[in-house]
Write an enzyme that holds these catalytic residues in place. Sequence first.
Site, mmCIF file in Angstrom:
data_model
loop_
_atom_site.group_PDB
_atom_site.id
_atom_site.type_symbol
_atom_site.label_atom_id
_atom_site.label_comp_id
_atom_site.label_asym_id
_atom_site.label_seq_id
_atom_site.Cartn_x
_atom_site.Cartn_y
_atom_site.Cartn_z
ATOM 1 N N ASP A 23 45.244 48.495 42.396
ATOM 2 C CA ASP A 23 43.861 48.260 42.796
ATOM 3 C C ASP A 23 43.251 49.578 43.245
ATOM 4 O O ASP A 23 43.797 50.256 44.128
ATOM 5 C CB ASP A 23 43.792 47.245 43.937
ATOM 6 C CG ASP A 23 44.141 45.831 43.483
ATOM 7 O OD1 ASP A 23 44.484 45.656 42.293
ATOM 8 O OD2 ASP A 23 44.062 44.907 44.315
ATOM 9 N N ASP B 188 39.135 33.504 40.208
ATOM 10 C CA ASP B 188 39.512 33.709 41.607
ATOM 11 C C ASP B 188 38.976 32.543 42.423
ATOM 12 O O ASP B 188 37.755 32.332 42.480
ATOM 13 C CB ASP B 188 38.936 35.028 42.126
ATOM 14 C CG ASP B 188 39.313 36.206 41.239
ATOM 15 O OD1 ASP B 188 40.450 36.208 40.729
ATOM 16 O OD2 ASP B 188 38.479 37.105 41.050
#
Length: 245
Positions: A8, A129
């Site tokens: 990330d 998500d």
Amino acid sequence: MLIFPAIDLKGGRCVRLYQGRMEDAIVYNDDPVSQALAWQAKGAQMIHLVDLDGAFEGEPKNLPVIQAILEAVTVAVQLGGGIRDLNIIDRYLRMGVSRVIIGTAAIKNPELLSVACKEYGQRIVLGLDARDGKVATDGWAGTSQVTALELALEMKGRGLRRVVYTDISKDGTLAGPNLAATAELARATGLKVIASGGFATIDDVKAAAALEGDGIEGAILGKSIYTGAIDVAEAIRVAREGRPC
């Protein structure tokens, strides 16, 4: 089952968040390229790359680092974060990204996913998500009223074949993944589903691999591989063994 080590990106560095909160970012490596090479050396076949700044700001924000990673590694890379239009999708694929993950845009501009799937086929992945079963948007800062199952089924109708499913409440917690919801999504939709969020032990990887027959085709590992809770090479070995007979 395939293991996806995650990288990330925030401010050009490799970080991990807790339940998607940027203010809780912990830097694990100032050099994401070396991190990508390290995961490749461990045997990873595909790296899961996320432009966190892009996810929150709605446009690519870590292009130089992403380009450097793509030039350095020989394995495949799937990328998400801030991918909101066809030009960005095309740019990333031309740069060498193997798959692009569309999240927020699937809610706000579903026609984009239709066009992208028609143009690029299985190189397009839905980033699903979920927070309390509802789809989160804008780098998880917002929550829609659409359920994960509803969106997955709609996108399947638009040509989608693969989903990355993240239970936000599990992400970065090392509390164990929500495999029940992940497997149910796979069974209910017939889509290929990659599990994400909460993997804490090698037993979690084994449990996910045991559900490969239900449609779980991969697991994204983040915080667990940075803290040493899970060894990437061991996870890959366990995942390759697949579900028990």
